[in-house]
Write a protein that holds these residues in place. Structure first.
Motif, PDB file in Angstrom:
ATOM      1  N   LYS A 176       0.825  -1.217   0.000  1.00 18.04           N
ATOM      2  CA  LYS A 176       0.000   0.000   0.000  1.00 18.04           C
ATOM      3  C   LYS A 176       0.856   1.263   0.000  1.00 18.04           C
ATOM      4  N   VAL A 177       2.091   1.183   0.522  1.00 14.59           N
ATOM      5  CA  VAL A 177       2.934   2.374   0.614  1.00 14.59           C
ATOM      6  C   VAL A 177       3.261   2.934  -0.765  1.00 14.59           C
ATOM      7  N   LEU A 178       3.259   2.090  -1.801  1.00 16.13           N
ATOM      8  CA  LEU A 178       3.537   2.597  -3.142  1.00 16.13           C
ATOM      9  C   LEU A 178       2.465   3.575  -3.611  1.00 16.13           C
ATOM     10  N   PHE A 179       1.243   3.426  -3.123  1.00 18.23           N
ATOM     11  CA  PHE A 179       0.151   4.296  -3.553  1.00 18.23           C
ATOM     12  C   PHE A 179       0.267   5.709  -2.996  1.00 18.23           C
ATOM     13  N   ASP A 180       1.186   5.934  -2.051  1.00 22.85           N
ATOM     14  CA  ASP A 180       1.432   7.294  -1.584  1.00 22.85           C
ATOM     15  C   ASP A 180       2.122   8.122  -2.654  1.00 22.85           C
ATOM     16  N   ARG A 419      11.178  12.657   4.619  1.00 27.46           N
ATOM     17  CA  ARG A 419      10.190  11.576   4.680  1.00 27.46           C
ATOM     18  C   ARG A 419       8.833  12.084   5.178  1.00 27.46           C
ATOM     19  N   SER A 420       8.672  13.409   5.247  1.00 25.74           N
ATOM     20  CA  SER A 420       7.394  13.971   5.672  1.00 25.74           C
ATOM     21  C   SER A 420       6.322  13.712   4.617  1.00 25.74           C
ATOM     22  N   GLU A 421       5.068  13.566   5.077  1.00 27.70           N
ATOM     23  CA  GLU A 421       3.950  13.374   4.154  1.00 27.70           C
ATOM     24  C   GLU A 421       3.081  14.630   4.071  1.00 27.70           C
ATOM     25  N   SER A 422       3.609  15.761   4.488  1.00 22.41           N
ATOM     26  CA  SER A 422       2.831  17.002   4.462  1.00 22.41           C
ATOM     27  C   SER A 422       2.495  17.442   3.042  1.00 22.41           C
ATOM     28  N   HIS A 423       3.241  16.934   2.045  1.00 21.27           N
ATOM     29  CA  HIS A 423       2.967  17.303   0.654  1.00 21.27           C
ATOM     30  C   HIS A 423       1.764  16.565   0.087  1.00 21.27           C
ATOM     31  N   LEU A 424       1.176  15.656   0.898  1.00 24.41           N
ATOM     32  CA  LEU A 424       0.017  14.890   0.459  1.00 24.41           C
ATOM     33  C   LEU A 424      -1.213  15.260   1.280  1.00 24.41           C
ATOM     34  N   MET A 425      -2.372  15.258   0.619  1.00 22.28           N
ATOM     35  CA  MET A 425      -3.629  15.400   1.327  1.00 22.28           C
ATOM     36  C   MET A 425      -3.942  14.077   2.023  1.00 22.28           C
ATOM     37  N   ASP A 427      -6.293  12.085   1.485  1.00 19.33           N
ATOM     38  CA  ASP A 427      -6.704  11.071   0.516  1.00 19.33           C
ATOM     39  C   ASP A 427      -5.588  10.681  -0.441  1.00 19.33           C
ATOM     40  N   GLY A 428      -4.364  11.178  -0.219  1.00 19.92           N
ATOM     41  CA  GLY A 428      -3.229  10.812  -1.051  1.00 19.92           C
ATOM     42  C   GLY A 428      -3.033  11.690  -2.265  1.00 19.92           C
ATOM     43  N   SER A 429      -3.973  12.580  -2.570  1.00 20.60           N
ATOM     44  CA  SER A 429      -3.788  13.495  -3.693  1.00 20.60           C
ATOM     45  C   SER A 429      -2.760  14.550  -3.307  1.00 20.60           C
ATOM     46  N   PRO A 430      -2.120  15.200  -4.283  1.00 20.15           N
ATOM     47  CA  PRO A 430      -1.071  16.160  -3.947  1.00 20.15           C
ATOM     48  C   PRO A 430      -1.634  17.402  -3.264  1.00 20.15           C
TER      49      PRO A 430
END
Length: 538
Positions: A176-180, A419-425, A427-430
């Protein structure tokens, strides 16, 4: 040098000299591939490690090291004009191992040059940007068995109606991590929705099943596949050339520009392991371990364990640009289990230093990893303009009621920082940022607005004096650094940086009411927002 993970049994700066056949010993479940190094006696790696493997690439880099060879750019001709040959036919590869010399190439003419392109290298650039797809290529109908495309999904989302949903089935081995990675979502949709591309991918298994040679203790196969139609695709690569530069042998493809994507606007992605990250909640235990040390060892000999979610590791990325791409987001996420439940307790909080790139199996004892070797450069930020609906309504009020003039807005996808995910919403959209220049009474201002409609963060509108910025340069020159500091500064505007750039009194942060419904502000809230922006301009 993007590769930060090491191969456990290879020395520092191990340069790949040759790539040979696939093979598998009868007592093993996974396939290897012949690889020869300049600084090592090792003769093979796992086929699942193919995202790392191109001729003259250096593994375990301690210093920056480009693949040897000369840069070249060329345009792929119609598939009808491609022929087949071997590495040895090019007369440009000096490594004389017979297995290397007999590897299959595509040969074609482009702008007066004869190009020898190894079939495995083209497949790596098209398909094997991660270990999941490398493994899946050797399984009969893997994509059909692991994914289901729903062409008639529920379209109750007014802001983001879906044309179709790609569902990873419960039996999928796709991490599932690839879908990020939005680029992977584009790639898997491109594979599943473009029949020519899908047939090309399937041809790998067809040849593999028909042509592999069985001996008493080992099976062997020389890689080949049927290429898709790539007419007009531009390629940037490195390789060897003849003295008169009329003949080229390609070591590594670095960019594919102009890949065809079907005309589809909005795609949702579902995975049985997706969990819902509620705004403001922590990550909890378990998960995909995205926060890794700066270096992790890849165990070339180990099989993947079934006991952990896939850690994410990185290799030097192959870049790609499509003619178009859809908006994408993750859907059908399940509520996260409350911390402390048995499901969380069964998953380790920390991974040991070594990981495996193979799919999990009952014999595996090494935590598995997902390789990310894809950099999608397709510019699709304009698809997310509707995320700034309230912002643009606020600008309309400034224009109608106060005579403010506005330029055409620019929308940018925020970059990944560390490695932050702040660039993603959520729902995974940018996550995007809108930039617009406004003018009032001969004074200019830049407005920067970040999409926080998912409620994961809250950030004010940044107003910058264009007059104060002018002596330093154009805003576009500073945007990458502003974005980097924003995302590495706990999602806050970098005040000290702006103070140094334009002066303390020449930039302001204008707060606005937090949205209560799908990122949209009420008419009253938008009017108040416009009033605060106009006040701070004067």
């Amino acid at each position: 040098m993007n590769q930060v993970d090491r191969f456990k049994t290879l020395p520092d700066n191990a340069r790949i000299q040759a790539i040979g056949n696939l093979f598998k010993y009868n007592n093993r479940k996974t396939w290897d591939i012949g690889v020869r190094f300049k600084q090592s006696t090792r003769k093979a790696l796992k086929f699942s490690q193919l995202p790392y493997l191109s001729r003259q690439v250096v593994l375990n880099q301690t210093v920056d090291a480009l693949p040897l060879g000369f840069p070249i750019e060329f345009t792929l001709p119609d598939r009808a004009f491609w022929q087949t040959a071997t590495v040895g036919d090019s007369a440009l590869v000096t490594y004389k191992l017979s297995e290397e010399q007999s590897q299959k190439c595509f040969v074609f003419e482009s702008a007066g040059k004869t190009i020898y392109l190894p079939q495995l290298e083209l497949a790596r650039a098209l398909f094997f940007t991660n270990n999941y797809l490398a493994n899946a290529a050797l399984i009969n109908s893997a994509l059909d068995l692991e994914f289901y495309v729903d062409h008639h999904p529920n379209n109750d989302d007014r802001e983001f109606p879906l044309d179709l949903v790609i569902n990873a089935l419960p039996t999928t081995l796709c991490p599932k991590v690839l879908f990020d990675n939005e680029g992977f979502r584009h790639q898997i949709a491109w594979l599943l929705l473009n029949s020519d591309i899908k047939n090309s991918f399937k041809s790998i298994y067809q040849y593999f099943s028909q042509e592999r040679v069985r001996a008493p203790n080992v099976e062997r196969w020389t890689f080949r596949f049927d290429p898709p139609q790539l007419k007009g695709v531009k390629v940037a690569a490195r390789g060897w050339k003849s003295p008169d530069e009329s003949t080229w042998f390609i070591n590594r493809i670095e960019l594919l520009d102009g890949l065809f994507f079907p005309d589809i606007s909005d795609i949702g992605f579902s995975h049985p392991d997706f969990t819902e990250n509620k705004p403001g909640s922590g990550k909890g235990k378990g998960g995909t371990y995205p926060q890794l040390p700066t270096q992790r060892e890849i165990d070339e000999n180990s099989d993947g364990s079934e006991d952990n979610e896939s850690a994410l590791i990185f290799c030097d990325a192959t870049q790609r640009i499509y003619n178009r791409v859809p908006r994408t987001r993750k859907v059908n996420a399940q509520p996260r289990k409350s911390p402390g439940g048995k499901e969380d307790e069964d998953k380790p909080n920390n991974l040991p230093p070594a990981v495996s790139t193979d799919d999990p199996n009952s014999r595996g004892d090494t935590p598995r990893a997902a390789v990310d070797g894809l950099d999608d450069l397709t510019d699709n930020a304009d698809l997310y303009l509707n995320k700034f609906d309230s912002f643009f309504k606020m600008l309309e009020i400034l224009e109608k009621e106060h005579g403010v003039k506005q330029s055409k807005p620019i929308v940018r996808k925020l970059p990944e920082v560390g490695r932050s995910e702040s660039h993603l919403m959520v729902d995974g959209s940018p996550r995007c940022m809108a930039i617009v220049r406004i003018e009032h009474q001969n004074e200019g201002y830049f407005l920067l607005e970040v999409d926080t409609s998912d409620g994961k963060a809250s950030i004010a509108t940044k107003v910058i004096s264009a007059r104060a910025l002018a002596p330093k340069g154009k805003l576009r020159d500073f945007i990458p650094e502003i974005e980097r500091r924003l995302l590495s500064n706990q999602f806050c505007w970098p005040k000290k940086y702006f103070d140094a750039l334009v002066g303390e009194g020449n930039h302001k942060s204008v707060s606005h009411q937090k949205s209560k419904s799908e990122g949209r502000l009420s008419e009253e809230d938008v009017n108040r927002w416009a009033g605060r922006v106009f006040r701070d301009m004067n």
